[in-house]
Structures are given as structure tokens and as C-alpha cells.
Design an enzyme around this catalytic site. Structure first.
Site, short mmCIF file in Angstrom:
data_model
loop_
_atom_site.label_atom_id
_atom_site.label_comp_id
_atom_site.label_asym_id
_atom_site.label_seq_id
_atom_site.Cartn_x
_atom_site.Cartn_y
_atom_site.Cartn_z
N ARG A 196 0.86 -1.19 0.00
CA ARG A 196 0.00 0.00 0.00
C ARG A 196 0.89 1.24 0.00
O ARG A 196 1.79 1.37 0.82
CB ARG A 196 -0.91 0.00 1.22
CG ARG A 196 -1.90 1.15 1.27
CD ARG A 196 -2.77 1.05 2.51
NE ARG A 196 -3.64 -0.11 2.48
CZ ARG A 196 -4.09 -0.73 3.56
NH1 ARG A 196 -3.74 -0.31 4.76
NH2 ARG A 196 -4.90 -1.78 3.45
N ARG A 198 -2.46 6.49 9.55
CA ARG A 198 -2.46 5.97 8.18
C ARG A 198 -2.52 7.12 7.18
O ARG A 198 -2.37 8.29 7.53
CB ARG A 198 -3.65 5.03 8.00
CG ARG A 198 -3.72 3.86 8.98
CD ARG A 198 -2.74 2.76 8.64
NE ARG A 198 -2.89 1.59 9.50
CZ ARG A 198 -3.66 0.53 9.24
NH1 ARG A 198 -4.42 0.51 8.16
NH2 ARG A 198 -3.68 -0.50 10.06
N LYS A 251 -4.48 1.24 14.79
CA LYS A 251 -4.38 2.18 13.68
C LYS A 251 -5.13 3.47 13.99
O LYS A 251 -6.05 3.49 14.81
CB LYS A 251 -4.94 1.55 12.41
CG LYS A 251 -6.40 1.13 12.50
CD LYS A 251 -6.80 0.34 11.27
CE LYS A 251 -8.22 -0.22 11.41
NZ LYS A 251 -8.62 -1.03 10.26
N LYS A 309 -6.75 7.09 11.96
CA LYS A 309 -7.11 7.62 10.65
C LYS A 309 -7.55 9.07 10.74
O LYS A 309 -8.30 9.44 11.64
CB LYS A 309 -8.23 6.76 10.03
CG LYS A 309 -7.81 5.32 9.79
CD LYS A 309 -8.93 4.49 9.18
CE LYS A 309 -8.45 3.07 8.90
NZ LYS A 309 -9.53 2.24 8.28
N CYS A 334 -15.18 -3.52 -0.90
CA CYS A 334 -13.80 -3.79 -0.51
C CYS A 334 -13.25 -4.93 -1.36
O CYS A 334 -13.96 -5.53 -2.17
CB CYS A 334 -13.74 -4.15 0.97
SG CYS A 334 -14.46 -5.76 1.36
N CYS A 369 -16.28 -8.48 5.28
CA CYS A 369 -16.19 -8.74 6.71
C CYS A 369 -16.60 -7.47 7.44
O CYS A 369 -16.81 -6.43 6.79
CB CYS A 369 -14.77 -9.18 7.10
SG CYS A 369 -13.59 -7.81 7.27
#
Length: 583
Positions: A80, A149, A228, A230, A448, A493
Site C-alpha cells: 500500500r 495511516r 491504527k 485515521k 472492498c 467482513c
């Protein structure tokens, strides 16, 4: 509390032990990369590699067959790229295209966080892939892992005069919150790779590789964040970045198209776990206003608050949304003001009107133009029907502006000069880029990746969603709704990559071929949706949605959005807070 003794560390999540032993994200990655006996990294190294922008995956379509053959899984890696605000140059686009076709699976995936994902990289090709990404003046630092991120920024073209200034703050926040340890450069950009990089990439790298430099993480510390983090920046009236889904958000407040400052939002997050009501999505709260030159300080201090107070024992409870939910908004305001040394001002008025992309040509500032292209589920590849990758490559060769990945997995060809517009128009026609004929439902869809590469997927998403949309499009047309935008999203998911719990119609995978159906999200990202039917297949999905869509077509009030209608009509209750999501 951060553990300092073995006894304290043993009480924390295993991820904390890996960070403790990882020597500032090094681990034994060098040794793992050199191991010829497996296509995988060592278990702990696979976790540390996320901080370098890498996810170890395997082809799940081949798992059973390889198991029968007594072979290890077909390991491969997703890389990524960090692209603050989703903006890159035409030359960088060509570089990513070349890398994808050289080292990867000949596709590019545009993500819902405005980044590139490259899939199918073999372990033996990881170093070459990362080195070439850096040679393109891009990198993969902190694209994954327990750090901040990729920072998102609005991209809607009709706001182009303000975009440049807000984008600059997105870029600065991203750079300010990068990890400072040198492991990334040591592992992926050693002296052999550095010698082949362009001169403009080299300043500072030799110093980073110097053995005399001491590792330090002034913002994150040795243990980084509990999970994480964001960040997004939005410009009203567009909420294309879904600002309330982020741990931290900055809503631009402008006057006469000039940026004054930001309303600050905190505590958003969308992931949950099936069957565990202690996990739930949460929308961010607006906690105040700051002047634009204070945004970096606010971002740093909120990250530090989460560093110091987030749950390091239970990773399912470790996101900032739970820290804020447990301690309260007033606690956060007090703690933030204390750390800042000054008080945030009350929030300024703002209005959001939509969260989608605006397709077609739009005139921007300084005699430039912008063209947003619909990229189904963000996947760029060549097919017999649509040579999309080739077409974008040819456009990049003549384009003199920029490319912008949108938060809805689409692509904006930005800052097109009037002189180049006819040539790009011709290429769009030649390579069959068109939004005409698509229903507004499809143009507001997002899925996704899921199978075959995502290890968390419970059901198909990207590969299946277009065929479901084919069936729903028939209903939409019968109901006379083909021009009415409805936000519809699918994830394989419950981790929320396509922000399905914000959709007016949302699907979350439960098992192969089975999905939970959610209804009632807000059209401009202001409201969570609600579970309507659980664990249903395609036939049941179509049967459930058909009468609701027809009724919406007949009974909606002027200007009423689908998400608002299903609440008014009693199909679901409005979700006013994250803790109400499961009620």
C-alpha cells in the site's frame, strides 16, 4: 500504561510484545526476506511489515488444493502506497502502472483511503517494488500498522480553489505524523538501492542510514499506538471523505473561498466483530474549532492522547473511538486544551449536503478542468470490454495536471489545461470511459477487496458486487429511480474498509454467499445504518429490497433520501449513537 517489565508486558496484547521486541520496527525482517525456503515472512515479521506498508496474504482460491498437495499457501504480498490526499503526478501514475505490470498482478487498486494498493507481489520482489516506489518520489511508510495511516483530503472538483490549501494541510499533517525510526530505509533502501535512485530522493537518506543516528519516536514512542489511527480533511458542503468515520477530522471553515481554520472531529471508527455487541461503529464528535496554523499541533496532541490512554490489552477495544466512549467528550476537550496550552474555540457553523463524487467535466480555477471517472470498486485493469489500464496510461502521457484518487475509489483527472482537454476527451472516448447509461445507484456503489487475497474476508465483495448490482439495477429502473443516488456499499467482513455501516444500503459478509443487510445510513455520512436482515443470500436480498425500493419510488417526499425514507417508513430505527447500533 506502557509496559516496562516482562511481567507488565505479559498482560498486554501480543502486538505490544512484537513492538517491544521489534527494535523500532526492524524485527528479523532482513533475515525473513532472505529465507529461500518459504514464500512467507516469520510470524512476528509479518506483523511488523505492516508498518512498512506491506500485508502478507495468500491466494485463498488455491488454499485447499495446495493443502491437498502438501504445499504451503501461495503467499503473496499487498503493498500500500502512502498518497496524502490521494494526489499524484502523471509521471507518478506511469511509475505505479509500470511497477504494477512488472512486479505485481497487472492491476492497480484504488482504495477508500485514497491510496494505491498493489497486489500479488512475491517475497523475492518486495525490495525491488519498494525501491521503485521510492524512486517515483512516493513511499509506503505507515500505510498500515499501529500509526497514523494515509491522510485523506476532499477531492470534489468544483471546490478546486480551496482544494490546494486544504490539501497542503493534509500533506503537512501526514509528514508530521510519520514514524521517525530508520528501519524502513535500512531494510528497503540500502546503499545498493540508493545508488540507483534519482538525486532528489537522496538528501537525508545517507544520514538516516548512518550507524551513528539514534532511533527515536518523538510522537509515537517505542510502542507506537494501541491500534491504527485515521485522519481526514473535508470541505463543506462535500463530505466525500466521510469525515465522521475517522479517528480525527478537520472540517474546513472558509470565507470568500479562503481557509480560516478547521472544526475538529474526534472518535470515529467503523469496525466491529460479528456476535460481539461490545464492539460497534461510532461517528466522531465535533469537539471545537482551531485556526489553520494550529492544525498540526492539534493533530499531534490528539495522537499522543490516544498513545497514552488507548487500550493495549484488548485490541478489539483499542481504537480511539473506545477511548473517547469510555472517558467522554468533555474529558477529551479538557485533556486536549491542557496539552495544547490554549483552549479550542467553539465549533463554527457548517453544512454537509452529499458524500459522493461528481462525474463528468467540471471547470475549475485558472482556466483548468477536472474530469471524475467511475472506477468500479477501484480496480484498474485491462479487460476485453474496457482496456482501462491502457487508457489511463495513455492519458497520463499527455496530461499536464494531476490525478486524484477519491475516497469513493474513483479517479479524478485534475487540473487539465484547456489546450490538453480535447486530447484527453479523445482518449476517454477511444478507451471507452463513460458514465452515461449507469444508474445513480451503481455510480454511488463501493466494495472492498475481500476474496481471494484478504485474510479477513468471510464472503465475496469486489468480485461479486457487480453482479448483485445488475439485479438491483433492474429493480431501480422499474421503480423509476435510475437517476436518484442511493449510497450502497459492501464489505466481505465487518472491518469497514468500504464504510458499509454508513451506507443507505449496506452489506457486511457473514459467510460464503451470506450477508447482513443494513438500512438507513445518512446520505452525507451523518448517520449509521441499522441491521435489517441477518445472514441472507442473494435471492433473499433481492426479495427484501424489491418492495422497499418500489415503495420509496412511490411514497417518498420531495427531496427525501432513501436512508431517511426507510426510517420514516418504519423499516429500521434511527441510530443516534454507536452504542445504539446493536439495540
Amino acid at each position: 500504561m506502557i509496559a516496562k517489565t516482562p511481567e507488565e508486558l505479559a498482560k498486554l496484547a501480543d502486538a505490544e510484545r512484537i513492538k517491544d521486541a521489534g527494535n523500532y520496527l526492524r524485527g528479523t525482517l532482513v533475515e525473513s526476506l532472505q529465507d529461500p525456503l518459504t514464500g512467507a515472512l516469520a510470524e512476528d515479521d509479518a506483523q511488523l511489515s505492516k508498518y512498512h506498508g506491506i500485508y502478507q496474504q495468500d491466494d485463498r482460491d488455491l488454499r485447499d488444493e495446495r493443502r491437498r498437495q502438501k504445499l504451503e499457501p501461495r503467499y503473496q504480498f499487498m503493498v500500500r502506497i502512502r498518497v496524502p490526499g490521494g494526489v499524484c503526478t502523471p509521471m507518478q501514475w506511469l511509475d505505479v502502472d509500470r511497477i504494477a505490470n512488472t512486479w505485481c498482478n497487472r492491476t492497480i487498486r484504488l482504495t477508500s483511503r485514497q491510496t494505491f494498493q498493489l497486489h500479488g507481489v512475491a517475497k523475492r520482489n518486495l525490495k525491488s517494488t519498494i525501491a521503485e516506489i521510492n524512486a517515483a518520489l512516493l513511499d509506503t511508510i505507515a500505510a498500515c500498522g499501529d500509526v497514523n495511516r494515509n491522510v485523506m483530503c476532499h477531492s470534489n472538483p468544483y471546490q478546486s480553489r480551496l482544494h490546494a490549501e486544504v490539501y497542503e494541510y493534509a500533506r503537512r499533517i501526514s509528514e508530521h505524523l510519520l514514524p521517525r525510526a530508520t528501519a524502513y530505509h535500512e531494510i528497503w533502501l540500502d546503499k545498493a538501492e540508493l545508488s540507483g535512485l534519482p538525486a532528489q530522493t537522496k538528501p537525508g537518506y545517507e544520514e538516516l542510514l548512518s550507524s551513528s543516528r539514534k532511533d527515536e519516536e518523538p510522537i509515537y514512542g517505542k510502542y507506537y499506538l494501541p491500534r491504527k489511527f485515521k485522519i481526514a480533511l473535508a470541505v463543506p458542503p462535500s463530505n466525500d471523505v466521510d469525515i465522521f468515520a475517522n479517528d480525527l477530522g478537520f472540517i474546513a471553515i472558509a470565507e470568500d473561498n479562503h481557509l480560516l481554520g478547521f472544526n475538529v472531529t474526534a472518535g470515529g471508527g467503523l469496525s466491529l466483530t460479528h456476535g460481539e455487541t461490545s464492539t460497534y461503529p461510532r461517528l466522531a464528535d465535533v469537539i471545537g474549532y482551531c485556526l489553520k496554523n494550529k492544525a498540526l499541533q492539534v493533530a499531534e496532541e490528539i495522537v499522543k492522547i490516544q498513545r497514552d490512554n488507548g487500550d493495549r490489552i484488548n485490541r478489539k477495544h483499542a481504537r480511539f473511538k473506545y477511548t473517547l466512549e469510555d472517558r467522554g467528550v468533555e474529558w477529551l476537550k479538557f485533556e486536549l486544551n491542557r496539552r495544547l496550552g490554549w483552549n479550542m474555540e467553539p465549533a463554527r457553523p457548517f453544512i454537509f449536503e452529499h458524500s459522493g463524487d461528481r462525474y463528468g467535466w467540471v471547470e475549475g480555477a485558472n482556466d483548468t478542468w477536472h474530469r471524475t471517472l467511475f472506477i468500479p470498486n477501484g480496480r484498474i485493469a485491462d479487460t476485453d470490454d474496457h482496456p482501462m489500464m491502457t487508457g489511463l496510461r495513455e492519458i497520463a502521457k499527455v496530461h499536464d495536471g494531476d490525478f486524484r484518487i477519491t475516497a469513493n475509489q474513483n479517479l479524478l483527472i485534475g487540473q487539465v489545461s484547456s489546450e490538453r482537454k480535447p486530447a484527453i476527451d479523445a482518449l476517454l472516448e477511444q478507451y471507452r470511459f463513460t458514465d452515461t447509461g449507469q444508474t445513480a445507484l451503481r455510480l454511488n456503489s463501493m466494495a472492498c477487496v475481500a476474496f481471494p487475497t484478504c485474510g479477513l474476508a468471510m464472503a465475496e465483495s469486489e468480485r461479486y458486487f457487480p453482479s448483485l448490482l445488475d439485479k438491483l439495477d433492474l429493480i431501480i429502473k422499474q421503480a423509476g429511480l435510475q437517476r436518484d443516488p442511493i449510497l450502497i456499499r459492501m464489505t466481505g467482513c465487518p472491518n469497514g474498509c468500504a464504510r458499509s455501516v454508513l451506507a443507505e444500503i449496506g452489506f457486511i459478509g457473514k459467510a460464503p454467499g451470506k450477508y447482513n443487510l443494513y438500512l438507513g445510513g445518512g446520505f452525507y455520512g451523518q448517520r449509521l445504518n441499522k441491521l435489517y436482515r441477518e445472514n441472507i443470500n442473494e435471492e433473499q436480498i433481492v426479495a427484501e429490497l424489491t418492495p422497499i425500493l418500489h415503495r420509496y419510488g412511490r411514497e417518498r417526499e420531495p427531496g427525501e433520501r432513501f436512508g431517511d425514507f426507510v426510517i420514516r417508513a418504519g423499516y429500521v430505527k434511527e441510530v443516534s449513537a454507536g452504542k445504539d447500533f446493536h439495540l
